[in-house]
Design an enzyme around this catalytic site. Structure first.
Site, short mmCIF file in Angstrom:
data_model
loop_
_atom_site.label_atom_id
_atom_site.label_comp_id
_atom_site.label_asym_id
_atom_site.label_seq_id
_atom_site.Cartn_x
_atom_site.Cartn_y
_atom_site.Cartn_z
N HIS A 148 -31.83 35.62 -31.45
CA HIS A 148 -31.51 36.15 -30.11
C HIS A 148 -31.44 35.03 -29.06
CE1 HIS A 148 -32.64 40.12 -31.81
NE2 HIS A 148 -33.63 39.42 -32.36
N SER A 151 -14.29 16.02 -14.84
CA SER A 151 -13.76 17.02 -13.92
C SER A 151 -12.96 16.30 -12.84
CB SER A 151 -14.92 17.79 -13.29
OG SER A 151 -14.54 18.33 -12.05
N LYS A 189 -19.46 15.36 -13.81
CA LYS A 189 -19.33 16.20 -15.00
C LYS A 189 -18.93 15.45 -16.27
CE LYS A 189 -19.54 20.10 -15.32
NZ LYS A 189 -18.77 21.30 -15.03
N GLU A 240 -14.99 23.48 -27.02
CA GLU A 240 -14.50 24.70 -26.34
C GLU A 240 -13.11 25.07 -26.84
OE1 GLU A 240 -16.75 24.30 -22.03
OE2 GLU A 240 -14.94 23.18 -22.38
#
Ligand code: ARG
Length: 457
Positions: free
Chosen positions: A154, A275, A281, A288
């Site tokens: 979980h 970024s 960043k 992804e």
């Protein structure tokens, strides 16, 4: 020139022609198409269906076309599909003999054969990439066999696990993918050539001859089925879909574990992006993207299943829709497998952070319960008592390893000094020596078994 123009009094409307064509994408099949035609032409000669001279002339012509496509001297264009292109080109090059190639054959068994040859090669490349990926995961496991990390359920800390056990888990998934692709290969490796349009052929062909030449393991048993069967395309895309599901899970873990919040793994700059607005960043775009690309492969699976579900016996043009999804699946899967293997080779495991995190979140509470069971307490009571100890620690802002023997005995005198070792991360992980467990011995056994199984591929 259309292969079928004789019956028609006028050419196709331009829009209809371009809607109908498949050359723009089936040109990828040129090698498979010529290979199958070479075998067919040799067989026609061997069986005296055409003369030995014509057969030789055709084969020479086909070989020339193949060489010229490969060298870039011949551009694939101006035909309805790859089969028409090759045949037109052959006739243009060798004249009358070229017109005999299509004896005892239809584009229906031709395209099914081509696609199977193509898919078989594709499976071989995918399997090689899967082997490389598994070997990379096994190397990471081997290098980290002494490291511990939190195991989650979980997405909450559950029990300490061995880092190698974690990577072996992914090796097991990809090993199943490897097995699935090898089963799929068996289904692909059946030759439809010789089925002709749908009913077989009156010519005395020798299908065993072409089967051997093309390296198929078997020949199809029913011509109607053989020309309309694309189960192997659906199977291939399904195998790819599950592989993408496994890659996608690994991506999800990579994104989480390399975040500042987790910090378990480090990704080198070469595999990250920045970024355009936030200068600080460092983004995990590659994982992804791989995670995102699973969507298009699943889409292709849905598409082919839908194409196949309603076609009446036997060949129907719907089947031309089998190719683009297959090709895109192949391109997506192979690029994802390659880039992820490369990324993993550059991954760093921060074992100190992993170890620290493994001890947090009362992750050894089950070990207290198991300890009490070994002392004779029924598991349910042991669970309840351990729950109380955890609640006490939460209130007192203490870790389980902060408790003294007296603290434990205040809950139950059954505890003795050995409990102080039982609650440590290392002892917890090492105690799970069952097959597949987190102890070093169990994890090494897992690696040996993987090494043994991967040898088959
Ligand atoms: N381009 C076609 C396909 O991909 C080739 C087979 C054409 N056969 C036919 N009967 N029209 O399916």
């Amino acid at each position: 020139m259309k292969l079928w123009s004789g019956r028609f009094s006028s050419p196709m409307a331009i829009d209809a022609d371009s809607f109908n064509e498949s050359l723009s994408f089936d040109k990828k099949l040129f090698r498979a198409d010529i290979t199958a035609s070479l075998a067919h032409a040799a067989m026609l000669g061997e069986c005296n269906i055409i003369s030995a001279e014509d057969s030789a002339r055709i084969c020479e012509g086909l070989q020339g076309i193949l060489n010229d496509i490969q060298s870039g001297a011949l551009e694939i264009k101006d035909a309805e599909d790859i089969h028409s292109f090759v045949e037109n080109e052959l006739v243009a090059r060798i004249g009358e003999a070229g017109k005999m190639l299509h004896t005892a054959r239809s584009r229906n068994d031709q395209v099914a054969t081509d696609l199977r040859l193509y898919t078989r090669d594709s499976i071989d490349s995918v399997m090689k990439l899967l082997v490389l990926l598994i070997e990379t995961l096994m190397q990471i496991a081997h290098d980290n066999v002494k490291s511990l990390m939190p195991g989650f359920t979980h997405l909450r800390k559950a029990q300490p696990v061995n880092v190698a056990q974690y990577f072996n888990a992914y090796s097991e998934m990809f090993m199943r993918d490897l097995e699935r692709f090898s089963f799929c290969r068996e289904h692909v490796n059946v030759m439809p050539l010789g089925s002709a349009a749908l009913a077989g052929t009156p010519f005395p062909i020798d299908r065993e001859f072409t089967r051997k030449k093309l390296g198929f393991a078997a020949i199809s048993e029913n011509a109607l089925d053989a020309v309309s069967d694309r189960d192997f395309v659906a199977e291939y895309i399904f195998c790819a879909s599950l592989t993408m599901a496994h890659l996608s899970r690994l991506c999800e873990d990579t994104i989480l574990y390399t975040s500042d919040e987790f910090g378990y793994w480090g990704l080198p700059d070469e595999y990250c992006t920045g970024s355009s607005i936030m200068p600080q960043k460092k983004n995990p775009d590659l994982p992804e993207l791989v995670r995102g690309k699973s969507g298009r492969v699943y889409g292709h699976l849905m598409a082919i299943l839908t194409v196949l579900k309603g076609i009446p016996m036997a060949y129907n043009k719907d089947l031309q829709e089998d190719k683009e999804g297959l090709f895109d699946t192949e391109a997506t899967l192979t690029s994802c497998l390659s880039i992820y293997t490369e990324l993993l080779q550059h991954l760093t495991i921060r074992s100190d952070v992993c170890f620290e995190a493994a001890g947090e979140g009362y992750s050894t509470a089950t070990d207290i319960a198991d300890y009490l069971v070994r002392k004779g307490m029924p598991f349910r009571d042991a669970h309840a008592l351990t729950g109380k100890i955890v609640r006490h620690c939460i209130q007192e802002k203490k870790k389980l390893t902060d408790l003294s023997l007296q603290d434990f005995q205040a809950f139950d005198p059954i505890f003795d000094r050995s409990i102080l070792g039982v609650v440590t991360t290392r002892v917890s992980a090492e105690s799970r020596n069952s097959v597949g467990g987190s102890s070093q011995t169990a994890v090494r056994r897992g690696l040996v078994s993987l090494r043994h199984r991967i040898k088959r591929y």
